[in-house]
Design a protein around this motif. Structure first.
Motif, mmCIF file in Angstrom:
data_model
loop_
_atom_site.group_PDB
_atom_site.id
_atom_site.type_symbol
_atom_site.label_atom_id
_atom_site.label_comp_id
_atom_site.label_asym_id
_atom_site.label_seq_id
_atom_site.Cartn_x
_atom_site.Cartn_y
_atom_site.Cartn_z
ATOM 1 N N ASP A 96 35.510 -1.644 52.687
ATOM 2 C CA ASP A 96 37.066 -2.252 51.688
ATOM 3 C C ASP A 96 36.526 -3.156 51.371
ATOM 4 O O ASP A 96 37.318 -3.043 49.707
ATOM 5 C CB ASP A 96 36.999 -1.932 52.735
ATOM 6 C CG ASP A 96 37.563 -0.318 53.208
ATOM 7 O OD1 ASP A 96 36.635 0.792 52.433
ATOM 8 O OD2 ASP A 96 38.048 0.342 54.400
ATOM 9 N N ALA A 97 36.511 -4.576 51.724
ATOM 10 C CA ALA A 97 37.253 -5.698 51.547
ATOM 11 C C ALA A 97 36.435 -5.814 50.230
ATOM 12 O O ALA A 97 36.844 -6.670 49.169
ATOM 13 C CB ALA A 97 36.695 -6.792 52.269
ATOM 14 N N ALA A 98 34.878 -6.050 50.502
ATOM 15 C CA ALA A 98 34.800 -5.989 48.586
ATOM 16 C C ALA A 98 34.221 -5.137 47.951
ATOM 17 O O ALA A 98 34.642 -6.546 46.975
ATOM 18 C CB ALA A 98 32.346 -5.923 49.682
ATOM 19 N N ALA A 99 33.960 -4.285 48.055
ATOM 20 C CA ALA A 99 35.294 -3.459 46.515
ATOM 21 C C ALA A 99 36.395 -3.898 46.126
ATOM 22 O O ALA A 99 36.034 -3.999 45.237
ATOM 23 C CB ALA A 99 35.169 -1.804 47.164
ATOM 24 N N THR A 100 37.295 -3.729 47.257
ATOM 25 C CA THR A 100 38.282 -4.204 46.783
ATOM 26 C C THR A 100 38.563 -5.910 45.712
ATOM 27 O O THR A 100 39.027 -6.061 44.803
ATOM 28 C CB THR A 100 39.610 -4.642 48.002
ATOM 29 O OG1 THR A 100 39.790 -2.994 48.285
ATOM 30 C CG2 THR A 100 41.170 -5.292 47.944
ATOM 31 N N GLU A 101 37.977 -7.103 46.602
ATOM 32 C CA GLU A 101 37.951 -7.783 45.789
ATOM 33 C C GLU A 101 37.471 -8.156 43.797
ATOM 34 O O GLU A 101 37.920 -8.424 43.598
ATOM 35 C CB GLU A 101 36.988 -8.716 47.223
ATOM 36 C CG GLU A 101 36.826 -10.704 46.098
ATOM 37 C CD GLU A 101 38.341 -11.213 46.270
ATOM 38 O OE1 GLU A 101 38.622 -11.694 45.649
ATOM 39 O OE2 GLU A 101 39.706 -10.415 47.172
ATOM 40 N N ALA A 102 36.148 -7.450 44.475
ATOM 41 C CA ALA A 102 35.645 -7.104 43.009
ATOM 42 C C ALA A 102 36.197 -6.766 42.302
ATOM 43 O O ALA A 102 36.619 -7.049 40.812
ATOM 44 C CB ALA A 102 34.058 -6.598 43.219
ATOM 45 N N ALA A 103 36.457 -4.924 42.396
ATOM 46 C CA ALA A 103 37.898 -4.027 41.457
ATOM 47 C C ALA A 103 39.124 -5.034 40.804
ATOM 48 O O ALA A 103 40.390 -5.044 39.997
ATOM 49 C CB ALA A 103 39.035 -3.252 42.494
ATOM 50 N N LYS A 104 39.706 -6.101 41.517
ATOM 51 C CA LYS A 104 40.868 -7.046 41.634
ATOM 52 C C LYS A 104 40.712 -7.914 40.100
ATOM 53 O O LYS A 104 41.407 -8.159 39.227
ATOM 54 C CB LYS A 104 41.395 -8.153 42.689
ATOM 55 C CG LYS A 104 41.571 -7.519 43.948
ATOM 56 C CD LYS A 104 41.777 -8.585 44.830
ATOM 57 C CE LYS A 104 43.335 -7.914 45.708
ATOM 58 N NZ LYS A 104 42.484 -9.299 46.519
ATOM 59 N N LYS A 105 39.325 -8.047 39.821
ATOM 60 C CA LYS A 105 38.979 -9.184 38.532
ATOM 61 C C LYS A 105 38.863 -8.241 37.527
ATOM 62 O O LYS A 105 38.177 -8.463 36.241
ATOM 63 C CB LYS A 105 38.262 -9.516 38.452
ATOM 64 C CG LYS A 105 37.845 -10.415 39.801
ATOM 65 C CD LYS A 105 36.937 -11.539 40.355
ATOM 66 C CE LYS A 105 37.294 -12.524 41.540
ATOM 67 N NZ LYS A 105 35.825 -12.744 41.638
ATOM 68 N N PHE A 106 38.373 -6.733 37.662
ATOM 69 C CA PHE A 106 38.237 -5.479 36.546
ATOM 70 C C PHE A 106 39.391 -5.659 35.515
ATOM 71 O O PHE A 106 40.325 -6.263 35.833
ATOM 72 C CB PHE A 106 38.368 -3.965 37.188
ATOM 73 C CG PHE A 106 37.433 -3.658 37.718
ATOM 74 C CD1 PHE A 106 36.695 -4.423 38.264
ATOM 75 C CD2 PHE A 106 37.540 -1.804 38.114
ATOM 76 C CE1 PHE A 106 35.394 -3.991 38.992
ATOM 77 C CE2 PHE A 106 36.536 -1.992 39.193
ATOM 78 C CZ PHE A 106 35.488 -2.268 38.809
ATOM 79 N N GLU A 107 38.903 -5.375 34.015
ATOM 80 C CA GLU A 107 39.846 -5.335 32.921
ATOM 81 C C GLU A 107 39.637 -4.174 32.293
ATOM 82 O O GLU A 107 38.695 -3.675 32.096
ATOM 83 C CB GLU A 107 39.569 -6.865 32.091
ATOM 84 C CG GLU A 107 39.866 -7.867 32.640
ATOM 85 C CD GLU A 107 39.662 -9.632 31.823
ATOM 86 O OE1 GLU A 107 39.234 -9.063 31.069
ATOM 87 O OE2 GLU A 107 40.007 -10.136 32.272
ATOM 88 N N PHE A 108 40.726 -3.582 31.529
ATOM 89 C CA PHE A 108 40.573 -2.517 31.134
ATOM 90 C C PHE A 108 41.371 -2.453 29.710
ATOM 91 O O PHE A 108 42.288 -3.639 29.089
ATOM 92 C CB PHE A 108 41.555 -0.753 31.702
ATOM 93 C CG PHE A 108 40.786 -1.033 32.831
ATOM 94 C CD1 PHE A 108 39.801 0.280 33.197
ATOM 95 C CD2 PHE A 108 41.119 -1.881 33.958
ATOM 96 C CE1 PHE A 108 39.313 0.513 34.411
ATOM 97 C CE2 PHE A 108 40.408 -1.415 35.215
ATOM 98 C CZ PHE A 108 39.252 -0.123 35.203
ATOM 99 N N GLU A 109 40.957 -1.199 28.470
ATOM 100 C CA GLU A 109 41.750 -1.719 27.908
ATOM 101 C C GLU A 109 42.542 -0.423 27.923
ATOM 102 O O GLU A 109 42.287 0.815 28.176
ATOM 103 C CB GLU A 109 41.138 -0.637 26.376
ATOM 104 C CG GLU A 109 40.339 -1.661 25.592
ATOM 105 C CD GLU A 109 39.470 -1.349 24.188
ATOM 106 O OE1 GLU A 109 39.784 0.102 24.677
ATOM 107 O OE2 GLU A 109 38.887 -1.505 23.965
#
Length: 892
Positions: A96-109
């Motif tokens: 959970d921690a690894a997925a959450t940390e990575a998703a914080k840096k996502f960027e979208f249109e």
């Protein structure tokens, strides 16, 4: 070692909250909304991942390698940044921690709805797989397989087109599809078919991998009309504020198909629970036993004086511009006030850049036209106009003077809108709402003293400017200043006794609201509501005409020959800051919605005493501050059962007509009401729901006539009346599916009032104890549709004439009345039917021919009690006979 990550297939199947046109605000968490076909057409673009961040396989778990999935709920702001993140399905603390940390840096249109960027919430699944490296040579492409199933039956769907970035595959009889050698990266996947709304999602593919996905979509067994397959499905993030615990919302799609309304979307309000049937020729809206003037009407954030044209045949807003209409009979939230009764909100369709569209309509009642379009990418417009001709049609159809019994109105209305959209998340709109009515009738008699005539002219104009801004954090700011001009003139003449009342008013208003979500579990709406109304009034004639609620009178009887006259000015001003919050508890199962509205107000009248020769007029001013707490709560006990309750205090300023020093009382202050309600909602199936609501409304400080035979100076009215209304309502509703919708509505209401100087309650003049409505509409296919409506209601109360005396001075008979409102007009019932046929003429154009028949059985419904000259015989004025309305509408 290699890590594989992809988006979950089920992220696509999310319901567009803006399309929900049912009891979404009351439904239990997780309950399904209206079917996609019920929503107005939109252009929806899902968010697109433009920056992906790799999640590392946790070091602590490498000693025990295994495949693990973590499902995240990601909130995406209008700037494409991640604004909200939570774990929907855990794969273990480290994953959970690894997925959450990575998703914080996502960027979208960011996602877009009708060309406007919106905040959305999606679900995203990480799959952690620690596997041995692939032998060289390494495959540089990916394979993508999957299956499409029916969400309800879980059976496979054949013939579904699955599109991956423009490359299509059609599912086989097992619902399966296959794509080989796709390039790695994030791909947009779209599902489309004949019997469900197009669905979009994204999948991230890695080189050398094969992916299996399962998609579940909600289908309509009978299919969707071609013009309706326009919306993607996704969740739009909105502030979870509940407007009311008893609101009923009807979409324009449903409202236009109800029998007896002539295709008028807003006329459907008459068929909702809690609404009393208006008498023929009346435009009054009586909700939960409140007087017609006690219910407020808004078009978006602009206050208008009435919902219907005189006569009640049509609403004052063209249906082509209406997105939805919502009735809140009571217990509504802090953003609105100044009314003791209900609240009606007409939501206008957004102005979008989707080409040029319009309509032309003609039937026996009126003719109408509308148009909308855009100039470039930033300028958009819409307009509509309508004019009645029923008076002309009746003259051609019959030689009888129908208007002598039921007044036939002449009216027109127009709406103009123009918007500038400098950015996708910002818009400025200017508009005008215009309406005019004229209604009159005359009854000639051999004796000039028995000749009667009455008439009413009324207009209102509204001009507004609306600014809307969607913030990067998901908040929304709106500001709507407006100005209005109202005119009304009511005149009567009975023999030689005249009476007239003229009111010219100017209204200034401003509504500014911010809605946002400072916390994941808290939504807040705060703003200011300002209205200032200046009125100039003139009245002359009989002191008892027009009669007030509670007056003892007989329809058609001569008024008092005591006459007087007055001219006065009034100002009514209120400035109301408000705040409302929505606290989401227990994973959204419980919502507590407190609100507070504080309104300092001023009521000014130009004369405190009747005019006297050579004495300057002295005015009077009444200042007060109303504190109005509101509280509502709802609890989703299960996915299908919810309970709710609400409480609120409401105030209403006095009518300008009542502030005359001759005919009223210039010192009148605000009236007050307290609403209590409780109810439950049961979601029987995905399409069928049952709602039960009980309520109590207590009113005080109502303006009533003075009980004194000779009232004190400037006190013809006193502020001592009480009112109460209590009862319950039931609504059994089948939401719109591809072919059918309908509902059964029953209201049991008791409404009572006291007269000036008395604490003894009597029945309200417009009380209707029982009101029942059943309606349905069915699409037969091939463009044919049938609809029907049945209505029943208790007759209005009246006061019996028990004796008669002869007045030699006036050479007429005068009635002596019995117990106040102790008898009733016979009950009303009516059956209406509608049949229509639609033809597709070309792309985006359609011709509809319809026949809407009111009172199919030609039942003579009594509408009023009348007596002969000496009150020895009683009879009834009946309502409209069978009224077939044939019409056609061309849209493009």
């Amino acid at each position: 070692m290699m890590l594989r990550i992809r988006i979950a297939a089920f992220a696509a199947a999310l319901l567009l909250t803006g399309a929900a046109q049912t009891f979404a605000q009351d439904a239990p968490a997780g309950a399904a909304g209206a079917s996609p076909s019920a929503a107005p057409q939109r252009v929806v673009i899902p968010p697109k991942l433009v920056h992906f961040e790799q999640a590392e396989y946790p070091e602590a778990e490498r000693a025990n390698p295994r495949d693990v999935s973590v499902v995240l709920t990601i909130g995406i702001g209008v700037d494409g940044k991640v604004i909200e993140l939570s774990v929907a399905q855990s794969g273990g603390a480290a994953f959970d921690a690894a997925a959450t940390e990575a998703a914080k840096k996502f960027e979208f249109e960011p996602a877009q709805v009708d060309g406007v960027k919106v905040a959305v919430r999606i679900q995203y699944r990480y799959e952690f797989t620690l596997a041995a490296p692939e032998p060289v040579p390494v495959k540089t492409t990916a394979d993508f397989d999957g299956v499409v199933r029916d969400r309800k039956t879980h059976g496979p769907l054949a013939g579904v087109t699955v599109d991956v970035d423009g490359v299509a595959s059609v599912t086989d009889s097992a619902g399966q599809f296959h794509f080989a050698d796709l390039p790695p990266g994030t791909h947009t996947v779209t599902l489309s078919g004949d019997n469900f709304t197009p669905t979009g999602t994204q999948e991230t593919l890695l080189a050398g991998q094969r992916y299996d996905a399962t998609y579940e979509v909600e289908t309509n067994p009978e299919g969707i009309a071609p013009g309706e397959q326009v919306d993607f499905e996704m969740v739009i993030v909105d502030v979870p504020l509940a407007k009311s615990m008893a609101a009923t919302t009807i979409s324009s799609e449903q409202g236009s198909r109800v029998a007896g309304t002539g295709g008028d979307v807003i006329k459907v309000v008459e068929n909702l629970p809690g609404v009393a049937r208006a008498s023929v020729g009346s435009s009054a809206l009586v909700v939960w036993g409140a007087a017609g003037e006690d219910t407020r009407v808004y078009v978006d954030d602009v206050h208008i004086p009435r919902l219907y044209h005189e006569g009640g045949f049509r609403s004052v807003i063209h249906s082509d511009l209406v997105k939805s209409v919502e009735l809140e009979p009571g217990g509504y939230g802090a953003p609105h006030g100044r009314g003791l009764g209900g609240l009606v909100t007409v939501g206008m369709k957004p102005l979008v850049n989707d080409g040029y569209h319009g309509s032309i309509a003609l039937d026996a009642i009126d003719a109408a036209a509308s148009v909308r379009g855009s100039v470039g990418d930033q300028f958009r417009f819409a307009g509509a106009v309508r004019r009645s001709h029923l008076d002309w049609v009746l003259k051609q159809a019959t030689s009888e003077d129908v208007g002598a019994i039921v007044p036939i109105p002449k009216y027109w209305d127009s709406q103009l809108r123009a918007a500038w959209v400098p950015h996708e998340d910002e818009s400025v709109e200017v508009g005008a709402l215009l309406s005019s009515d004229q209604i009159s009738r005359s009854v000639l008699a051999a004796d000039p003293n028995e000749t009667k005539s009455d008439g009413k002219d009324s207009t209102f104009d509204r001009f507004y400017l609306r600014y809307e801004k969607h913030m990067g954090d998901g908040g929304v700011v709106t500001a709507t200043p407006f100005i209005g001009f109202d005119h009304s003139r009511v005149s009567t003449l009975f023999g030689a006794v005249p009476a007239s009342l003229t009111n010219d008013a100017t209204l200034y208003g401003l509504r500014a609201v911010w809605s946002g979500k400072p916390d994941e579990h808290i939504g807040v709406s705060a703003g200011i509501d300002v209205e200032v109304q200046d009125s100039t009034l003139r009245r002359n004639g009989s002191i008892t005409t027009p009669p007030r609620e509670g007056d003892l009178h007989v329809f058609g009887a001569p008024p008092s020959d005591q006459v007087n006259a007055d001219k006065w000015n009034t100002t009514n001003a209120g400035l109301a800051p408000f705040v409302q919050a929505d606290f989401s508890l227990l994973d959204g199962k419980v919502h507590v919605i407190p609100g507070l509205r504080a309104e300092p107000s001023i009521v000014r009248a130009s004369r405190r005493v009747p005019a006297q020769a050579d004495i300057p007029a002295l005015g009077t001013m009444n200042e007060s501050t109303a504190i109005e707490p509101r509280l509502a709560a709802r609890w989703a006990i299960t996915e299908r059962i919810a309970v709710r309750a609400a409480f609120g205090i409401y105030h209403q300023p006095p009518l300008a007509e009542d502030l005359s020093a001759v005919f009223g009382n210039p010192r009148l202050g605000e009236s007050k009401a307290v609403h209590y309600l409780a109810g439950t909602t049961l979601k029987i199936t995905d399409a069928v729901s049952l709602e039960v609501t009980s309520f109590l409304s207590r009113q005080s400080q109502l303006a009533t006539r003075s009980p004194l035979p000779t009232p004190l100076e400037a006190q013809a009215l006193i502020q001592g009346g009480l009112g109460r209304a209590y009862g319950g309502q039931v609504l059994l509703r089948h939401d719109m599916t591809s072919h059918f919708f309908g509902w059964l509505s029953y209201s049991l209401v008791r409404s009572e009032r006291t007269d000036g100087g008395s604490n003894q309650f009597r029945v309200f003049d417009f009380d209707q104890t029982h009101v029942f409505t059943a309606l349905a509409s069915y699409d037969l296919g091939a463009g044919f549709e049938l609809g029907a409506r049945f209505r029943y209601s208790t007759g209005f109360p009246r006061t019996p004439v028990v004796q008669v005396v002869y007045d030699s001075r006036r050479d007429s008979y005068e009635p002596i009345f019995g117990a106040h409102n102790s008898i009733r007009i016979p009950a009303f019932y009516e059956f209406d039917a509608r049949a229509s046929k639609r033809w597709k003429l070309a792309k985006d154009s359609e011709l509809e021919l319809y026949l809407d028949v009111q009172n199919v059985t030609n039942h003579a419904n009594p509408e009023e009690i009348v007596y002969n000259y000496n009150f020895s015989k009683k009879s009834y004025i009946t309502g409209l006979p069978l009224l077939p309305v044939l019409g056609a509408k061309l849209t493009w």
